[in-house]
Design an enzyme around this catalytic site. Sequence first.
Site, PDB file in Angstrom:
ATOM      1  N   ALA A 264      48.480  35.727  -3.085  1.00 18.57           N
ATOM      2  CA  ALA A 264      47.356  36.169  -2.286  1.00 18.57           C
ATOM      3  C   ALA A 264      47.447  37.670  -2.069  1.00 18.57           C
ATOM      4  O   ALA A 264      48.463  38.290  -2.397  1.00 18.57           O
ATOM      5  CB  ALA A 264      47.348  35.468  -0.932  1.00 18.57           C
ATOM      6  N   MET A 265      46.386  38.235  -1.489  1.00 21.54           N
ATOM      7  CA  MET A 265      46.320  39.686  -1.322  1.00 21.54           C
ATOM      8  C   MET A 265      45.693  40.046   0.012  1.00 21.54           C
ATOM      9  O   MET A 265      44.665  39.520   0.390  1.00 21.54           O
ATOM     10  CB  MET A 265      45.529  40.269  -2.501  1.00 21.54           C
ATOM     11  CG  MET A 265      45.392  41.766  -2.462  1.00 21.54           C
ATOM     12  SD  MET A 265      47.021  42.573  -2.544  1.00 21.54           S
ATOM     13  CE  MET A 265      46.700  44.033  -1.579  1.00 21.54           C
ATOM     14  N   ASN A 267      43.977  42.471   1.356  1.00 26.02           N
ATOM     15  CA  ASN A 267      42.896  43.449   1.506  1.00 26.02           C
ATOM     16  C   ASN A 267      42.369  43.476   2.938  1.00 26.02           C
ATOM     17  O   ASN A 267      42.178  42.436   3.551  1.00 26.02           O
ATOM     18  CB  ASN A 267      41.736  43.088   0.576  1.00 26.02           C
ATOM     19  CG  ASN A 267      42.206  42.635  -0.784  1.00 26.02           C
ATOM     20  OD1 ASN A 267      42.834  43.401  -1.485  1.00 26.02           O
ATOM     21  ND2 ASN A 267      41.962  41.382  -1.121  1.00 26.02           N
ATOM     22  N   GLU A 300      49.895  37.188   4.668  1.00 27.62           N
ATOM     23  CA  GLU A 300      48.794  38.128   4.396  1.00 27.62           C
ATOM     24  C   GLU A 300      48.201  38.628   5.701  1.00 27.62           C
ATOM     25  O   GLU A 300      47.860  39.803   5.826  1.00 27.62           O
ATOM     26  CB  GLU A 300      47.713  37.479   3.526  1.00 27.62           C
ATOM     27  CG  GLU A 300      48.204  36.865   2.212  1.00 27.62           C
ATOM     28  CD  GLU A 300      49.066  37.792   1.368  1.00 27.62           C
ATOM     29  OE1 GLU A 300      48.909  39.017   1.458  1.00 27.62           O
ATOM     30  OE2 GLU A 300      49.927  37.273   0.616  1.00 27.62           O
ATOM     31  N   HIS A 303      50.313  41.333   7.207  1.00 29.34           N
ATOM     32  CA  HIS A 303      50.175  42.625   6.526  1.00 29.34           C
ATOM     33  C   HIS A 303      49.153  43.535   7.219  1.00 29.34           C
ATOM     34  O   HIS A 303      49.183  44.743   7.023  1.00 29.34           O
ATOM     35  CB  HIS A 303      49.703  42.430   5.081  1.00 29.34           C
ATOM     36  CG  HIS A 303      50.811  42.289   4.073  1.00 29.34           C
ATOM     37  ND1 HIS A 303      51.910  43.096   4.054  1.00 29.34           N
ATOM     38  CD2 HIS A 303      50.955  41.443   3.005  1.00 29.34           C
ATOM     39  CE1 HIS A 303      52.693  42.761   3.031  1.00 29.34           C
ATOM     40  NE2 HIS A 303      52.142  41.756   2.380  1.00 29.34           N
ATOM     41  N   GLU A 322      56.587  44.714   2.090  1.00 30.32           N
ATOM     42  CA  GLU A 322      56.836  43.339   1.630  1.00 30.32           C
ATOM     43  C   GLU A 322      58.091  42.729   2.265  1.00 30.32           C
ATOM     44  O   GLU A 322      58.074  41.593   2.715  1.00 30.32           O
ATOM     45  CB  GLU A 322      56.904  43.285   0.100  1.00 30.32           C
ATOM     46  CG  GLU A 322      55.572  43.611  -0.592  1.00 30.32           C
ATOM     47  CD  GLU A 322      54.397  42.756  -0.136  1.00 30.32           C
ATOM     48  OE1 GLU A 322      54.616  41.698   0.502  1.00 30.32           O
ATOM     49  OE2 GLU A 322      53.246  43.149  -0.411  1.00 30.32           O
TER      50      GLU A 322
HETATM   51  N1  ARG Z   1      50.675  42.312  -1.643  1.00 29.92           N
HETATM   52  C1  ARG Z   1      50.562  40.965  -2.128  1.00 29.92           C
HETATM   53  C2  ARG Z   1      51.445  40.124  -1.221  1.00 29.92           C
HETATM   54  O1  ARG Z   1      51.166  39.886  -0.130  1.00 29.92           O
HETATM   55  C3  ARG Z   1      50.970  40.763  -3.527  1.00 29.92           C
HETATM   56  C4  ARG Z   1      50.439  41.724  -4.515  1.00 29.92           C
HETATM   57  C5  ARG Z   1      51.100  41.520  -5.818  1.00 29.92           C
HETATM   58  N2  ARG Z   1      50.643  42.502  -6.761  1.00 29.92           N
HETATM   59  C6  ARG Z   1      51.091  42.556  -7.992  1.00 29.92           C
HETATM   60  N3  ARG Z   1      50.629  43.477  -8.747  1.00 29.92           N
HETATM   61  N4  ARG Z   1      51.953  41.718  -8.466  1.00 29.92           N
HETATM   62  O2  ARG Z   1      52.537  39.810  -1.447  1.00 29.92           O
HETATM   63 ZN    ZN Z   2      53.039  40.691   0.823  1.00 27.75          ZN
END
Ligand code: ARG
Ligand code: ZN
Length: 870
Positions: A264-265, A267, A300, A303, A322
């Site tokens: 997941a991401m 944003n 997420e 974050h 992270e």
């Molecule tokens: N930031 C995202 C997370 O919550 C993962 C993003 C992974 N991006 C990648 N290019 N592999 O962990």
């Molecule tokens: Zn993350």
Amino acid sequence: MRTETPVTIRLKDYKQPDYWIRHAELTIRIFDHFTQVESHLTIEQNGTGHLPPLVLDGVEQDIKEIELDGELVENFSYENDRLTVQPVKSHFVFKAVTHINPNENTSLEGLYKSGTMYCTQCEAEGFRKITFYLDRPDVMATFTTRLEADKALYPVLLSNGNPIDQGDLGDNRHFAVWDDPFVKPAYLFAAVAGDLARQDDTFVTQSGREVSLRIFAEHHNAHKTQFALESLKRSMKWDEERFGREYDLDIFMIVASDFFNMGAMENKGLNIFNSAAVLASEETSSDDRFDRIEAIVAHEYFHNWSGNRVTCRDWFQLSLKEGFTVYRDAEFTSDMHDRTVKRIKDVMFLKNHQFPEDGGPSAHPVQPQEYIEINNFYTVTVYEKGAEVVGMLHTLVGDKLFRKGSDLYFERFDGMAVTTDDFVACMTEVSGQDFTQFKRWYTQAGTPTVRVTEHYDAENQQYKLAFQQHCKPTPGQTEKLPFVIPVRMALLNSEGQDMPITCDGEFNEQTQVLTLRETTTEVVFSNVSEKPVASLFRDFSAPVRVHFEQSQEDRLLLALRDGNAFNRFDAVQNIYLKEMLALLNQPEQGVSEVIDQIVKASIEDADLSNAMKSVMLTLPSYQLLMDNVDVVDPQRLIAARETLKKHLAVQFAEQWAAMTQSLASADDYQFNAEEAGRRELQGLALSYWVNSGSDDALSYAEALYRAAHNQTDRLNGLRAVLESDETERQQALLGHFYRHWHNDTQMIETWLSMQATADGVTVEQLHSLMEHEAFDIKNPNKVRSVVGGFAMNFKSFHDEQGAGYQFVADMIVKLNAINPQIAARFVKVLESWRKFTPMRSEQMQAALTSILAASDLSPDVLELTQKALA
Ligand code: ARG
Ligand code: ZN
């Protein structure tokens, strides 16, 4: 395709950009065969003096127009993914109109099509596939985003921030405008256009603001969003209580996407999730899936502060967000469910995946010093070891100061892009402790080994522990300096109770933590009235390997009596591991009695929860076994582990049968730690029971599968049948599964991985699986189910002909042209080739070499393959 040769980016070369972007105004016009992106960037020079050229990142941009302050620019260059123009003022507006082609974008980076919807993935460097930008995390801007698309096909148009306008455009098109008032780097940008169902809720924050919560999914998945919504509300509340973090925008959205490279991401205000990491129903999701969804939703969401409000200066700081956020989500799960079980599972994960990474050719520090492709550094080291490092800081400063330090960090760096040093500095400031040496955990790769020896002097009632730490060289780092290692510990008396501790070392009475700083540390404990049993590294207080030649008796006391449940588990694992290593070297010698003693005690222990019993009765994985031998001979590892498993299956057959039956329940499904623990233990007991060779067990398993009303029971039944050698029964159940569930994406993924992980699967079978209508090589989840599943299938992957290795290598080459990120992930499964017996080693090496022979390798695959072979 990029034309340049891959460049190495180094931390030491970091410098601020020549220009800042303060505001981005984007219009994304989606049409059937292309998408037009119009951007207006408000830019100012960083500093003063002569104006350097403005160099923007941009990949596969079909340029229609470039302007500076409303003047058309014709004098620009666009090569090697960089656009260069010459500004004439220190403050100006840059405008670009470009066309991109999301429909053909199979890399799933930038703007792309996922099924019928459009969505984005920008971290780490995907924004440059959408438009020209200073695509680096230290460039932070406010964004206003306007989306335009066909009204019938894409009724839902989303971006970051708050919705400020929407309306019709004529021609069956419509628009929506979103405004994000918080500055952010481009990697947190998101946009979605689709025909999506939506589930709404609200959350009232601690200061009394009402936030709208919305989860979007394709219509046929609309019934699977409830659990994520509940998880989200729990996360929001928890972050207020535990970290004092309140949500900031008026709206928080999650979108489920079937085509997604990762979990997941985060944003800003618009999280986009792999549908497998958000959609849940008891019919289609097993307990561990529920667990995972809750944890990822929390991750997420967390974050929003650890990552978004305070972000990373550059990608070398990735663990700043992270590692810290994994630490935070683990704390959340521990508070929600069972702290010890969560810890055990996390430590198992670390040992199974991060230790091998740290010991192999792609070992890198939590803060890497260089990279070619940043996407290759979203690793278990940066994430999970990074979380361990934060956890050690917590251990060293204690609860109160840790919270004080994190408050300071969030307050001081709000709206800024910072470094792991900045984070540690906050902990220094609140605690007065000097973390200079501690920071080696960020910069030195490799897992330290701590050797412990003990000596008891009865006459003087003194007990001595000597610790010696050592860290093997890793690629590019031959010399390692000593780490700061917190050892949470106790000394047990013969009853297994903690004795009072007086010692001459750096021992914190409150936290019961002894801190090691030197290569060797000797500690003398006084007033020790009997020879104690040391319980060291309680709760896995440092990510190290421990060599401590305790007597079998002492181990047994720890396994049966240690007041620290994690260490009980750890002692049991060590006993199993030792046994397997003994069986490996002397197969004829048979299984020792201590094993039966422990298993019997664990089965009968009325104080252990079902979840604890289940982990206590689970044998260490092949990964762990591999990590504990010098040369891996798969056949011998398999023989040793199976001998032990079979022994336990047969020896306790009656108990497994009784447990399986008594743990059954006809009640309605509930997802909570207790119920999940019951189902987990039942699944384990059933697996042993089937392995005992009982026909009744198999009938039970099939019946469990057929009668199941939830996915956990169903998979417990199916898995047990797949462990037997009854091919017909297996085919019947798998066929039944497919007929019933072929319309459900999550079930299809499960169906694929069940087969790829099943005992005895062959490469031919994988090939036919990939020709099945259910498979789609462009879909990462399906690829992971088959290829990833197979790579975890120790027996089949290491098949003697080496066909498994070549299969993975061929898939890497195939995927390289479609989705480099996904392709590169699989290189890791071959990188341990040096550890194997000569034949296998050569086969794996040959497979890796065959990858290099392919043309047009992406930087992703190239970097990892070259490292693996170096
Ligand atoms: N930031 C995202 C997370 O919550 C993962 C993003 C992974 N991006 C990648 N290019 N592999 O962990
Ligand atoms: Zn993350």
